[in-house]
Design a protein around this motif. Structure first.
Motif, PDB file in Angstrom:
ATOM      1  N   LEU A 184      86.861  34.279  58.613  1.00 14.62           N
ATOM      2  CA  LEU A 184      86.679  33.810  57.242  1.00 14.62           C
ATOM      3  C   LEU A 184      87.948  33.157  56.713  1.00 14.62           C
ATOM      4  N   GLY A 185      89.121  33.748  57.011  1.00 17.36           N
ATOM      5  CA  GLY A 185      90.374  33.189  56.510  1.00 17.36           C
ATOM      6  C   GLY A 185      90.602  31.771  57.001  1.00 17.36           C
ATOM      7  N   PHE A 186      90.473  31.552  58.296  1.00 21.12           N
ATOM      8  CA  PHE A 186      90.656  30.203  58.835  1.00 21.12           C
ATOM      9  C   PHE A 186      89.582  29.249  58.311  1.00 21.12           C
ATOM     10  N   ALA A 187      88.354  29.752  58.139  1.00 22.04           N
ATOM     11  CA  ALA A 187      87.288  28.903  57.615  1.00 22.04           C
ATOM     12  C   ALA A 187      87.616  28.408  56.206  1.00 22.04           C
ATOM     13  N   ILE A 188      88.142  29.295  55.362  1.00 19.99           N
ATOM     14  CA  ILE A 188      88.492  28.887  53.997  1.00 19.99           C
ATOM     15  C   ILE A 188      89.664  27.918  54.005  1.00 19.99           C
ATOM     16  N   VAL A 189      90.663  28.188  54.837  1.00 19.94           N
ATOM     17  CA  VAL A 189      91.813  27.273  54.931  1.00 19.94           C
ATOM     18  C   VAL A 189      91.355  25.890  55.371  1.00 19.94           C
ATOM     19  N   ILE A 190      90.537  25.828  56.413  1.00 19.46           N
ATOM     20  CA  ILE A 190      90.034  24.536  56.893  1.00 19.46           C
ATOM     21  C   ILE A 190      89.208  23.856  55.811  1.00 19.46           C
ATOM     22  N   GLY A 191      88.434  24.633  55.070  1.00 22.42           N
ATOM     23  CA  GLY A 191      87.633  24.058  53.998  1.00 22.42           C
ATOM     24  C   GLY A 191      88.479  23.404  52.921  1.00 22.42           C
ATOM     25  N   PHE A 192      89.536  24.078  52.481  1.00 23.51           N
ATOM     26  CA  PHE A 192      90.393  23.485  51.444  1.00 23.51           C
ATOM     27  C   PHE A 192      91.168  22.279  51.985  1.00 23.51           C
ATOM     28  N   LEU A 193      91.601  22.330  53.234  1.00 30.79           N
ATOM     29  CA  LEU A 193      92.281  21.170  53.823  1.00 30.79           C
ATOM     30  C   LEU A 193      91.335  19.977  53.916  1.00 30.79           C
ATOM     31  N   THR A 194      90.076  20.248  54.208  1.00 31.32           N
ATOM     32  CA  THR A 194      89.083  19.167  54.234  1.00 31.32           C
ATOM     33  C   THR A 194      88.906  18.561  52.849  1.00 31.32           C
ATOM     34  N   LEU A 195      88.876  19.402  51.825  1.00 32.64           N
ATOM     35  CA  LEU A 195      88.765  18.892  50.456  1.00 32.64           C
ATOM     36  C   LEU A 195      89.984  18.051  50.079  1.00 32.64           C
ATOM     37  N   ILE A 223      96.927  16.957  59.719  1.00 29.97           N
ATOM     38  CA  ILE A 223      97.719  17.595  60.784  1.00 29.97           C
ATOM     39  C   ILE A 223      97.550  19.112  60.737  1.00 29.97           C
ATOM     40  N   LEU A 224      97.663  19.685  59.527  1.00 34.47           N
ATOM     41  CA  LEU A 224      97.508  21.139  59.398  1.00 34.47           C
ATOM     42  C   LEU A 224      96.089  21.587  59.736  1.00 34.47           C
ATOM     43  N   LEU A 225      95.110  20.759  59.375  1.00 43.01           N
ATOM     44  CA  LEU A 225      93.734  21.099  59.706  1.00 43.01           C
ATOM     45  C   LEU A 225      93.537  21.129  61.221  1.00 43.01           C
ATOM     46  N   LEU A 226      94.130  20.161  61.911  1.00 36.79           N
ATOM     47  CA  LEU A 226      94.045  20.130  63.371  1.00 36.79           C
ATOM     48  C   LEU A 226      94.646  21.400  63.967  1.00 36.79           C
ATOM     49  N   ALA A 257      86.682  32.117  48.063  1.00 35.79           N
ATOM     50  CA  ALA A 257      85.418  31.834  48.751  1.00 35.79           C
ATOM     51  C   ALA A 257      84.403  31.207  47.793  1.00 35.79           C
ATOM     52  N   LEU A 258      84.324  31.723  46.571  1.00 37.08           N
ATOM     53  CA  LEU A 258      83.386  31.171  45.596  1.00 37.08           C
ATOM     54  C   LEU A 258      83.749  29.739  45.222  1.00 37.08           C
ATOM     55  N   ILE A 259      85.028  29.484  44.992  1.00 41.06           N
ATOM     56  CA  ILE A 259      85.465  28.128  44.614  1.00 41.06           C
ATOM     57  C   ILE A 259      85.180  27.148  45.737  1.00 41.06           C
ATOM     58  N   LEU A 260      85.530  27.526  46.964  1.00 44.66           N
ATOM     59  CA  LEU A 260      85.319  26.617  48.095  1.00 44.66           C
ATOM     60  C   LEU A 260      83.838  26.343  48.317  1.00 44.66           C
ATOM     61  N   ALA A 299      97.160  27.948  50.734  1.00 47.46           N
ATOM     62  CA  ALA A 299      98.310  28.819  51.009  1.00 47.46           C
ATOM     63  C   ALA A 299      98.004  30.265  50.620  1.00 47.46           C
ATOM     64  N   LEU A 300      97.320  30.447  49.488  1.00 44.81           N
ATOM     65  CA  LEU A 300      96.949  31.792  49.054  1.00 44.81           C
ATOM     66  C   LEU A 300      96.042  32.462  50.088  1.00 44.81           C
ATOM     67  N   THR A 301      95.127  31.712  50.650  1.00 43.11           N
ATOM     68  CA  THR A 301      94.209  32.269  51.648  1.00 43.11           C
ATOM     69  C   THR A 301      94.960  32.756  52.879  1.00 43.11           C
ATOM     70  N   VAL A 302      95.972  31.998  53.294  1.00 43.91           N
ATOM     71  CA  VAL A 302      96.791  32.422  54.437  1.00 43.91           C
ATOM     72  C   VAL A 302      97.457  33.768  54.131  1.00 43.91           C
ATOM     73  N   ALA A 303      97.979  33.909  52.917  1.00 43.73           N
ATOM     74  CA  ALA A 303      98.629  35.166  52.524  1.00 43.73           C
ATOM     75  C   ALA A 303      97.625  36.321  52.488  1.00 43.73           C
ATOM     76  N   LEU A 304      96.417  36.069  51.962  1.00 46.80           N
ATOM     77  CA  LEU A 304      95.391  37.109  51.904  1.00 46.80           C
ATOM     78  C   LEU A 304      94.961  37.540  53.305  1.00 46.80           C
ATOM     79  N   MET A 305      94.794  36.558  54.183  1.00 49.39           N
ATOM     80  CA  MET A 305      94.406  36.861  55.564  1.00 49.39           C
ATOM     81  C   MET A 305      95.483  37.694  56.251  1.00 49.39           C
ATOM     82  N   ALA A 306      96.747  37.344  56.039  1.00 49.96           N
ATOM     83  CA  ALA A 306      97.850  38.094  56.640  1.00 49.96           C
ATOM     84  C   ALA A 306      97.897  39.530  56.099  1.00 49.96           C
TER      85      ALA A 306
END
Length: 654
Positions: free
Chosen positions: A59-70, A27-30, A129-132, A90-97
């Motif tokens: 980049l922020g949304f790409a990383i969030v979507i990537g972790f949600l996919t995982l 749902i969150l990925l959608l 980014a490296l982990i994802l 969640a950390l990525t959302v905070a960094l992007m903000a």
């Protein structure tokens, strides 16, 4: 099935995750995918966001979507891993903000004096980014990025002229990886990904969701049943076209190969040959306009050339590549005395006309994309318009066929959302790895290593373009072992292409040279990942499959040298007539080489004739008009003599 389960299944299908193991993640990925799409559509239409902020959102949304996919793919039993992925998202959302809120201060006040919070955000963004990218693409690329960072910090300790540099202070190094310089993760490559590549990945996702895969396979079947090569021609056509949609050679081999390779074996082709045909056809999909592979878009970022000029230059070589492959499977079918026209192996398929009428809107959207690119529209805008046109036409077709029923409307909406989300998933995955590659490229550039290596190549070649081209080609194949094509291209293009340009090679020709060899690393032993997947499906020998693949992909290894010595084949520095002459020479030469390798022209030829034909074919590709004329005469004589003997043999039989 309960109403709740039906809703869940429908949601997962629309979000492109039929096997999701986490409904909240789906749902969150959608939501994240639709938000990311909204930002990209708004930016391409209005350019209302500063470039740095747009890259940050991308980049922020790409990383969030990537972790949600995982999270979707992680078994519920692996609780610690799932919690870690949730935390990183969640950390990525905070960094992007943080970067969005502090953007003005980062670019105008603290651009050279980042505070501790800025440094912490930069380090954490790099780690996410490296982990994802490690989980999505393997750990080779993140490891290379970390080596690049270590080299930036401690390169002053390394002896030798090539590797030594003065060193980069930690704060300055951090700026080159992300903020406050907005380089590296948030640099030019991410800008290219956000403005162009993402839209083409979205176009590919829309094509998949609206039935392009079925149409492409059907198109291949419709043409294949009219040829002696049958299923092999199906593999060439369907895999070649699929390669322009999927954007991944290995994924293409795994998907279409599961159908075409067993079919080729059942028809009579050996497993090694069947696996090689699929691997080479799928690899060529990255070379075929209008979409081409990811590395083709990266040429734009490296050269600054418009995408339409790259696309136009790539047409002729791609046609030669596939003409050779089609002729190869045809000759092999003749050698094995196979004829699909007399077989019912492909008889159950619908006609080409029926397939075209059923999916006409796919052809229209691709034609519009090509037209917009040729007329000079920016590639990202052209792709966005084509996506909207494709999805709009698909809604009309779906609703009309369903006679405007409620189910038809629901299906049309679901297909649109699925296409958008599928494209966002693919675009997000690509965005992350491109950002990590951007860190490596940035550090190799600012330390001067790339320039030093380029000069070292020039010294090693002693000014000889041919020697230098061999060095660069081998470098591409070596760096391509186990790396994605994009990473292989970028690394070699950074030092190899400038060296070629220094010897007088046109800029586009130099990068096309590197681009071809980076792609062909997928079928080059000892790794040959595309051939490996094909061999596994065919249950055949890896080495036999990979050597067959090298033979079938031979034009891909020879044509790049023509890019350097006869750039008119790319349409560079010459008119249309000169380009057509160069293309005709290449077609005749590769056809002759094909006949020499197969041992057949109009009938079987002797070993001596095969050797003479092979030498003449290579001579026709040489850049000396006298040698080319002699070679053409030899090819014509051998072909004529084979034709006379074939006619005489038929008269004797009659």
């Amino acid at each position: 099935m309960t109403q709740s389960n039906q809703t869940r299944r429908r949601l997962e299908a629309v979000a492109g995750a039929p096997d999701s193991r986490s409904r909240p993640a789906t749902i969150l990925l959608l939501v994240a995918a639709l938000a990311m799409l909204g930002i990209h559509f708004m930016q391409l239409a209005t350019f209302s966001l500063p470039s740095g902020q747009f890259r940050n959102f991308h980049l922020g949304f790409a990383i969030v979507i990537g972790f949600l996919t995982l999270i979707e793919q992680t078994d519920i039993a692996l609780r610690a891993r799932r919690i870690a992925f949730w935390g990183l998202a969640a950390l990525t959302v905070a960094l992007m903000a943080y970067i969005h809120i502090e953007y003005q201060a980062l670019t105008q006040v603290r651009s050279f004096l980042p505070n501790p919070q800025d440094m912490a955000v930069g380090v954490l963004l790099l780690l996410t980014a490296l982990i994802l990218s490690g989980f999505q693409w393997g750990w080779t690329i993140p490891a290379m990025a970390l080596i690049g960072i270590a080299y930036g910090l401690w390169g002053y300790l390394i002896p030798g002229e090539i590797f030594f540099h003065a060193g980069i202070a930690p704060k300055r190094l951090l700026g080159y990886t992300s903020i406050p310089y907005f380089q590296g993760l948030l640099g030019g490559l991410t800008s290219l990904s956000a403005g162009t590549i993402f839209m083409f990945m979205l176009f590919g996702g829309a094509l998949k969701a609206t039935g392009a895969i079925d149409f492409i396979v059907q198109l291949g079947f419709s043409v294949g049943r009219k040829s002696r090569a049958g299923p092999a021609l199906v593999a060439v056509i369907s895999s070649g076209l699929m390669g322009t949609v999927s954007g991944s050679t290995v994924a293409n081999v795994a998907s279409t190969g599961a159908l075409t390779i067993p079919l080729m074996k059942r028809y009579g082709f050996k497993g090694e040959f069947a696996g090689a045909v699929e691997a080479v056809a799928s690899t060529g999909g990255q070379l075929m306009p209008p979409v081409m592979g990811l590395a083709a878009f990266l040429i734009v970022g490296m050269t600054g050339l418009p995408y339409n000029s790259i696309m136009l230059a790539a047409i002729a070589p791609a046609l030669i590549y596939y003409a050779y492959l089609m002729f190869s499977v045809h000759l092999r079918a003749i050698s094995l005395d196979l004829d699909a026209r007399d077989s019912d192996i492909l008889e159950s398929t619908q006609s080409l006309g029926q397939a075209a009428r059923a999916q006409w809107h796919l052809a229209v959207s691709i034609a519009v994309l090509v037209w917009l690119l040729v007329t000079g529209m920016p590639a990202g805008s052209a792709a966005m318009i084509s996506v909207l046109l494709l999805l709009g036409l698909d809604v009309v077709v779906t609703v009309t066929r369903g006679r405007f029923s409620r189910d038809a409307i629901r299906e049309a909406v679901a297909r649109v959302v699925n296409g958008l989300v599928e494209g966002a998933r693919a675009g997000a995955m690509v965005a992350t790895v491109i950002a990590v590659i951007g860190v490596l490229i940035e550090l190799l550039t600012v330390t001067g290593f790339a320039q030093k290596l380029s000069f070292a190549m020039l010294d090693l070649s002693d000014g000889s373009l041919f020697t230098l081209s061999i060095i660069v080609a081998v470098s591409c194949l070596v760096f391509g072992l186990g790396l994605p094509t994009s990473a292989s291209y970028f690394i070699v293009a950074l030092f190899g292409a400038p060296a070629l340009v220094e010897t007088g090679v046109p800029l586009l020709a130099a990068h096309m040279f590197v681009f071809y060899f980076a792609n062909l690393s997928a079928v080059s032993p000892p790794v040959a990942v595309a051939a490996l997947v094909g061999a596994n499906i065919a249950k055949a020998s890896f080495w036999g499959t990979s050597f067959n693949a090298v033979r079938l992909a031979l034009p891909g290894f020879l044509l790049p040298f023509l890019f350097l010595f006869e750039p008119e084949i790319l349409g560079l520095g010459a008119g249309f007539g000169a380009q057509m002459l160069a293309v005709s020479q290449a077609l005749i030469a590769t056809a002759a080489l094909n006949c020499a390798l197969e041992g057949r022209i109009f009938q079987r030829i002797s070993v001596i004739e095969r050797g003479a034909l092979a030498l003449a074919a290579l001579g026709l590709l040489y850049w000396d008009p006298r040698i080319e004329l002699v070679s053409l005469a030899v090819i014509a004589a051998l072909a004529g003599w084979s034709g006379i003997r074939a006619r005489a043999a038929k008269r004797n039989i009659a």
